[in-house]
Design an enzyme around this catalytic site. Structure first.
Site, PDB file in Angstrom:
ATOM      1  N   LEU A  10       0.816  -1.219   0.000  1.00 25.73           N
ATOM      2  CA  LEU A  10       0.000   0.000   0.000  1.00 25.73           C
ATOM      3  C   LEU A  10       0.845   1.263   0.000  1.00 25.73           C
ATOM      4  O   LEU A  10       0.436   2.301  -0.513  1.00 25.73           O
ATOM      5  CB  LEU A  10      -0.923   0.009   1.230  1.00 25.73           C
ATOM      6  CG  LEU A  10      -1.978  -1.100   1.296  1.00 25.73           C
ATOM      7  CD1 LEU A  10      -2.718  -1.040   2.621  1.00 25.73           C
ATOM      8  CD2 LEU A  10      -2.958  -0.991   0.133  1.00 25.73           C
ATOM      9  N   GLY A  11       2.024   1.199   0.613  1.00 26.04           N
ATOM     10  CA  GLY A  11       2.858   2.394   0.689  1.00 26.04           C
ATOM     11  C   GLY A  11       4.191   2.100   1.347  1.00 26.04           C
ATOM     12  O   GLY A  11       4.314   1.138   2.116  1.00 26.04           O
ATOM     13  N   ASP A 125       2.465  15.148  12.469  1.00 27.54           N
ATOM     14  CA  ASP A 125       2.592  14.765  11.057  1.00 27.54           C
ATOM     15  C   ASP A 125       1.219  14.661  10.400  1.00 27.54           C
ATOM     16  O   ASP A 125       0.972  13.757   9.610  1.00 27.54           O
ATOM     17  CB  ASP A 125       3.344  13.433  10.938  1.00 27.54           C
ATOM     18  CG  ASP A 125       3.865  13.182   9.520  1.00 27.54           C
ATOM     19  OD1 ASP A 125       3.968  14.156   8.742  1.00 27.54           O
ATOM     20  OD2 ASP A 125       4.161  12.019   9.195  1.00 27.54           O
TER      21      ASP A 125
END
Length: 311
Positions: A10-11, A125
């Site tokens: 996914l990432g 973040d």
């Protein structure tokens, strides 16, 4: 990890790679984050900031950490699976979000932030990629940079993707507060209307310039001691920058939305409303009419009805 079968990546981030997987026992779809560094002792990974924070957070708008697995000196974090992130949704969407949709997303962001801050942490973040959505339910994810509010500065300068980074961080302040999350929330709110970052800087100095172009140049007295305000003087024609009309920058936003963005994206961190305060803003109460603003005749008839019912 034999329990989980990886389906797709996914990432890939600095700290770990995230995969979509299936729990072979329950057939539940999950997200697996494989940490990149090796962990040779149990004590090491229990000190991981992301694990420490998520073990203490339990809220509908915060991603749920289901399990932690250590195998062959590698650590895997097992999360509930979410279908999209807000960045993907904006990139793939053909038409703008309605203001009601934006209101729903931001309400959930702020409820999640309120819980995080009340639990003694700030995220540091916050960005569209870290806001995950399934069936219109939004959850805040990726707590790798989270810090305890009570922790002692100096803090790390590099927090958040540049476009969502609060000016006090860009100005290298060492003692910033959870107000950095509120700035990011304001930048995200603006982006939900336009599908483009409101402060798309190409470097930290350019980021400050982009902020000045929208908000105008700040009162330097609004920054705390230890802030490197000299970075502002590298901006061309610094003293001549006037604030833009935010309604021109975000023409499809209501006056209430514009006002909330202006409050959240204040140069002065102390002027940004907290998450709880932001949820009381008129942007989240559109259509609500205070009792005292009702038509006097309507109010009188309503009271007469109550009397008749009571008798």
């Amino acid at each position: 990890m034999e329990r989980y079968r990886i389906l797709e990546e996914l990432g890939d981030g600095t700290c770990g790679t995230v995969y979509k997987a299936i729990d072979c026992r329950t057939h539940e779809i999950v997200a697996v984050k494989k940490m990149k560094r090796k962990f040779y002792f149990w004590e090491e990974y229990w000190r991981l900031r992301e694990i420490k924070v998520l073990r203490k957070l339990n809220h509908p708008n915060v991603i749920k950490l289901k399990e932690v697995v250590r195998e062959n000196d590698e650590v895997f974090l097992i999360f509930e699976y979410m279908n999209f992130n807000l960045y993907q949704m904006m990139r793939e969407r053909q038409r703008p979000f309605s203001e009601d949709e934006i209101r729903s997303f931001m309400s959930q962001v702020l409820h999640g932030l309120s819980h995080i801050h009340r639990s003694g942490y700030f995220h540091r973040d916050l960005k569209p990629e870290n806001l995950l959505v399934t069936n219109d339910i939004l959850k805040i994810a990726d707590f790798g940079l989270a810090r305890e509010v009570s922790s002692m500065p100096p803090y790390t300068e590099y927090v958040s993707t540049r476009w969502y980074r609060a000016p006090e961080v860009l100005l290298q302040c060492k003692s910033y507060t959870p107000a950095v999350d509120m700035w990011a929330a304001g930048a995200i709110l603006a982006e939900l209307f336009t599908f483009s970052p409101i402060f798309p800087g190409e470097s930290e100095i350019d980021q400050l310039f982009k902020i000045c172009c929208v908000l105008g140049t700040p009162d330097l007295a609004s920054f705390s001691e230890g802030t490197n305000t000299s970075r502002l003087f590298g901006i061309v024609n610094y003293e001549k920058i006037s604030p833009a009309n935010l309604s021109d920058v975000i023409p499809n936003a209501s006056p209430e939305a514009i006002d909330l963005i202006m409050q959240l994206c204040s140069w002065d961190p102390s002027r940004r409303p907290a998450a709880d305060e932001s949820l009381q803003h008129p942007f989240f109460h559109v259509g609500w009419v205070p009792r005292l603003l009702c038509d006097p005749l309507e109010l009188k008839l309503s009271n007469m009805g109550k009397v008749l019912l009571d008798t």
